[in-house]
Design a protein around this motif. Structure first.
Motif, short mmCIF file in Angstrom:
data_model
loop_
_atom_site.label_atom_id
_atom_site.label_comp_id
_atom_site.label_asym_id
_atom_site.label_seq_id
_atom_site.Cartn_x
_atom_site.Cartn_y
_atom_site.Cartn_z
N GLY A 77 0.83 -1.20 0.00
CA GLY A 77 0.00 0.00 0.00
C GLY A 77 0.85 1.24 0.00
N SER A 78 0.20 2.38 0.03
CA SER A 78 0.87 3.66 -0.09
C SER A 78 1.86 3.89 1.05
CB SER A 78 -0.16 4.78 -0.12
OG SER A 78 0.48 6.04 -0.10
N ASN A 124 3.60 -0.11 -6.07
CA ASN A 124 2.67 -1.10 -5.54
C ASN A 124 2.16 -2.04 -6.64
OD1 ASN A 124 2.33 -0.44 -2.62
ND2 ASN A 124 1.71 1.53 -3.44
N PHE A 125 1.89 -1.49 -7.82
CA PHE A 125 1.47 -2.32 -8.94
C PHE A 125 2.61 -3.27 -9.35
CE2 PHE A 125 -1.15 1.50 -9.24
CZ PHE A 125 -2.41 0.97 -9.42
N VAL A 126 3.83 -2.75 -9.34
CA VAL A 126 4.99 -3.57 -9.69
C VAL A 126 5.15 -4.73 -8.71
CG1 VAL A 126 7.51 -3.57 -9.95
CG2 VAL A 126 6.17 -1.62 -10.78
N PHE A 136 -2.97 -5.38 -3.20
CA PHE A 136 -2.74 -3.95 -3.04
C PHE A 136 -4.02 -3.39 -2.42
CE2 PHE A 136 -1.83 0.07 -5.90
CZ PHE A 136 -1.68 0.84 -4.78
N ILE A 137 -3.92 -2.93 -1.15
CA ILE A 137 -5.07 -2.37 -0.44
C ILE A 137 -4.69 -0.99 0.04
CG2 ILE A 137 -6.74 -2.68 1.43
CD1 ILE A 137 -6.17 -5.64 1.41
N ALA A 268 -11.32 -0.84 -4.13
CA ALA A 268 -11.29 -2.30 -4.13
C ALA A 268 -9.92 -2.84 -3.76
CB ALA A 268 -11.69 -2.82 -5.52
N VAL A 269 -9.94 -4.08 -3.29
CA VAL A 269 -8.71 -4.86 -3.15
C VAL A 269 -8.27 -5.27 -4.55
CG1 VAL A 269 -7.68 -6.97 -2.23
CG2 VAL A 269 -9.42 -5.74 -0.90
N LEU A 270 -7.00 -5.03 -4.86
CA LEU A 270 -6.44 -5.38 -6.17
C LEU A 270 -5.50 -6.56 -6.03
CD1 LEU A 270 -4.85 -2.98 -8.79
CD2 LEU A 270 -3.48 -4.85 -7.85
N THR A 271 -5.63 -7.52 -6.94
CA THR A 271 -4.70 -8.64 -6.98
C THR A 271 -4.44 -9.01 -8.44
OG1 THR A 271 -4.23 -10.85 -6.08
CG2 THR A 271 -6.48 -10.45 -6.87
#
Length: 322
Positions: A77-78, A124-126, A136-137, A268-271
């Motif tokens: 996360g951030s 975070n995407f990487v 990624f939350i 949203a939660v990203l995966t």
């Protein structure tokens, strides 16, 4: 970054004001009144005493075997401090906030420990791409472009705010109101995409262009806003609302959906796409919505107005730009 004592004083002052205004309520998840860093139901210490729930075996069984064997869900996360969503406790080390509370509740249902990590937004995407992190939350909006690479399970409405200096005279009712302004925004965010699109539309109709400047950390864009280097900052509404109370030097000129003017955005939660994890996460979120712990977290951090009724997998998101 502010020193711990300075940040605690600022946050405590803001939260006291929030209590007086009735925008925050005490929660069983916070040990109110026991510490100088605990005010109005917000626990700002590293010892969070989080709201918890029990594991649900039939949902946990849907987690990919590799993660079940590991016993840990790695959450990125951030890295920027952005209360009440994701920020550092008074020890300057422990990450706390509503986003981390949701991560821990999901981990409870899935019978997994949560490992919290932090990175700049794009990284975070990487981390998810490389498998370094499972999810990624961190206030991530569903977009059509992101859905090509990632799966999403929603857990909160997405609202953005235009934050300006107090008595600046800047108002926001629609895209035309950014014309001629110098605006700060987080790089790689959906709000950046909206601002760029609106700016192009404005210029095409003969309006004065806006200047868009990019920031990664809250301390940087608030210094720019306070010094007048930017006229406005566009970011998550919960963070702006918190900062308005904290600093007393800014105000919100307007709000809008994180998916633009025609669609209610969702956080949203990203995966990673098709990695087998999203179904279990979606069911875990719906379970905490049903058992009430979801509402407790929202109340704990003063963002109950962003509640959703049901978590959805890959709903319509912010459209692609041309």
């Amino acid at each position: 970054m502010f020193a711990s004592s300075r940040r605690v004083r600022l946050l405590t002052s803001a939260l006291t004001a929030a209590a007086l205004l009735g925008v925050a309520a005490c929660s069983s998840g916070a040990d109110a009144g026991t510490d100088a860093a605990t005010t109005a139901g917000y626990n700002l210490t590293a010892d969070q005493n989080r709201i918890t729930t029990d594991p649900v075996e039939e949902i946990a069984a849907k987690v990919p075997q590799e993660i079940r064997d590991r016993g840990t869900l790695v959450v990125t996360g951030s890295a920027g401090t952005a209360p009440p969503l994701r920020f550092y406790a008074d020890d300057d080390t422990t990450i706390i906030g509503s986003e981390t509370d949701f991560a821990h509740l999901i981990g409870n249902v899935l019978d997994l420990d949560i490992e919290l990590t932090a990175a700049d937004w794009a990284q975070n995407f990487v981390r998810v791409d490389s498998g370094e992190a499972d999810v990624f939350i961190s206030n991530v909006t569903v977009t059509e472009e992101r859905k090509e690479k990632y799966d999403f399970a929603t857990y909160r409405l997405d609202s953005l705010a235009v934050e300006v200096g107090k008595d600046s005279g800047v108002t926001f009712d629609g895209p035309e109101d950014i014309a001629g302004l110098t605006i700060g925004v987080g790089s790689g965010t959906n709000q950046e995409a909206l601002l760029v699109e609106w700016n192009e539309q404005n210029v095409a109709t003969g309006l004065e262009p806006a200047e868009i400047l990019y920031y990664q950390n809250a301390v940087d864009y608030y210094l720019a806003l306070g010094s007048g280097r930017i006229d406005a900052y566009v970011g998550p509404n919960p963070t702006s609302a918190f900062h308005v109370l904290q600093a007393g030097e800014t105000e919100i000129a307007g709000t809008f959906s994180g998916a633009g003017l025609d669609l209610q955005g969702e956080i949203a939660v990203l995966t990673k796409k098709d990695n087998g994890l999203i179904q279990a996460i979606n069911e875990a979120i719906n379970h905490i919505i049903e058992n009430g712990t979801y509402a407790e977290v929202l109340e704990r951090w003063g963002i109950s107005n962003e509640a959703i009724e049901v978590s959805r997998i890959n709903p319509p998101g912010l459209p692609k730009t041309a």
